[in-house]
Design a protein around this motif. Structure first.
Motif, PDB file in Angstrom:
ATOM      1  N   ARG A  87    -101.807 -29.768 107.519  1.00 12.09           N
ATOM      2  CA  ARG A  87    -101.019 -28.549 107.758  1.00 12.09           C
ATOM      3  C   ARG A  87    -101.809 -27.297 107.361  1.00 12.09           C
ATOM      4  N   ASP A  91    -103.147 -24.163 109.777  1.00 12.64           N
ATOM      5  CA  ASP A  91    -102.545 -22.843 109.539  1.00 12.64           C
ATOM      6  C   ASP A  91    -103.458 -21.888 108.791  1.00 12.64           C
ATOM      7  N   THR A 127    -100.240 -36.793 114.156  1.00 12.56           N
ATOM      8  CA  THR A 127     -99.465 -36.652 115.392  1.00 12.56           C
ATOM      9  C   THR A 127     -98.109 -36.020 115.103  1.00 12.56           C
ATOM     10  N   LEU A 130     -98.697 -32.333 114.410  1.00 17.75           N
ATOM     11  CA  LEU A 130     -99.020 -31.608 115.645  1.00 17.75           C
ATOM     12  C   LEU A 130     -97.776 -31.440 116.518  1.00 17.75           C
ATOM     13  N   ARG A 131     -96.949 -32.471 116.594  1.00 13.05           N
ATOM     14  CA  ARG A 131     -95.697 -32.388 117.362  1.00 13.05           C
ATOM     15  C   ARG A 131     -94.780 -31.317 116.745  1.00 13.05           C
ATOM     16  N   GLU A 132     -94.650 -31.351 115.439  1.00 11.66           N
ATOM     17  CA  GLU A 132     -93.797 -30.388 114.719  1.00 11.66           C
ATOM     18  C   GLU A 132     -94.255 -28.953 114.978  1.00 11.66           C
ATOM     19  N   LYS A 133     -95.550 -28.744 115.099  1.00 17.35           N
ATOM     20  CA  LYS A 133     -96.110 -27.406 115.298  1.00 17.35           C
ATOM     21  C   LYS A 133     -96.263 -27.040 116.771  1.00 17.35           C
ATOM     22  N   GLY A 134     -95.857 -27.935 117.672  1.00 13.49           N
ATOM     23  CA  GLY A 134     -95.990 -27.668 119.092  1.00 13.49           C
ATOM     24  C   GLY A 134     -97.425 -27.689 119.579  1.00 13.49           C
ATOM     25  N   LEU A 135     -98.281 -28.436 118.899  1.00 14.26           N
ATOM     26  CA  LEU A 135     -99.705 -28.480 119.242  1.00 14.26           C
ATOM     27  C   LEU A 135    -100.132 -29.795 119.880  1.00 14.26           C
ATOM     28  N   LEU A 136     -99.189 -30.675 120.160  1.00 17.50           N
ATOM     29  CA  LEU A 136     -99.526 -31.980 120.713  1.00 17.50           C
ATOM     30  C   LEU A 136     -99.580 -31.881 122.236  1.00 17.50           C
ATOM     31  N   GLN A 137    -100.723 -32.222 122.787  1.00 22.45           N
ATOM     32  CA  GLN A 137    -100.905 -32.182 124.240  1.00 22.45           C
ATOM     33  C   GLN A 137    -100.698 -33.571 124.829  1.00 22.45           C
TER      34      GLN A 137
END
Length: 146
Positions: A87, A91, A127, A130-137
């Motif tokens: 995290r 950030d 993962t 990244l999902r929580e932060k909207g960064l998972l592609q």
């Protein structure tokens, strides 16, 4: 970034500066708010020694240290700290921030040097973050070679 050669209260204050720079004010404030008579000396110790004496050194720099810390947290199965540093790496200040691809490379290397189960667990943690932060592609399979 310059090294801070100080002791006592000065080392603690200097350590707080580094700790806040790397982990962010919210995380540090929560940690300090949770101090008790039982764990307060430990908070003082890690702030003075980890955050002042080590993170306050001028080399190799925060970005390189982030790679090192993520690797060491995986190698020692310190998964809560791994999540905290993932995290913080995503950030952090622009000059030391890591990308999802940077973190993926740490995990791929960990699969070889620490073992597939360690990397598998680390991928699960990263993962979710990244999902929580909207960064998972979405996955894009590699194209066939020509």
């Amino acid at each position: 970034m310059e090294a801070h050669d100080c002791s006592g209260a000065d080392a603690f204050e200097s350590g707080l500066v580094h700790r806040r720079r790397i982990l962010g004010d919210a995380w540090v404030d929560r940690s300090l708010d949770q101090r008790t008579a039982f764990n307060g000396e430990f908070q003082d110790l890690i702030t003075r020694h980890a955050w002042n004496d080590i993170w306050g050194r001028p080399a190799p720099g925060d970005r390189t240290r982030r790679f090192m810390v993520l690797s060491m947290m995986l190698a020692t199965h310190a998964y809560d700290e791994f999540a905290m540093h993932v995290r913080a790496a995503l950030d952090g200040p622009p000059d030391s921030r890591l990308t999802p691809d940077d973190i993926k490379e740490v995990l791929l290397m960990a699969a070889i040097y620490c073992g597939v189960p360690v990397a598998n667990h680390g991928f699960g943690i990263a993962t979710a973050i990244l999902r929580e932060k909207g960064l998972l592609q979405a996955f894009a399979p590699p194209s066939d070679p020509v």
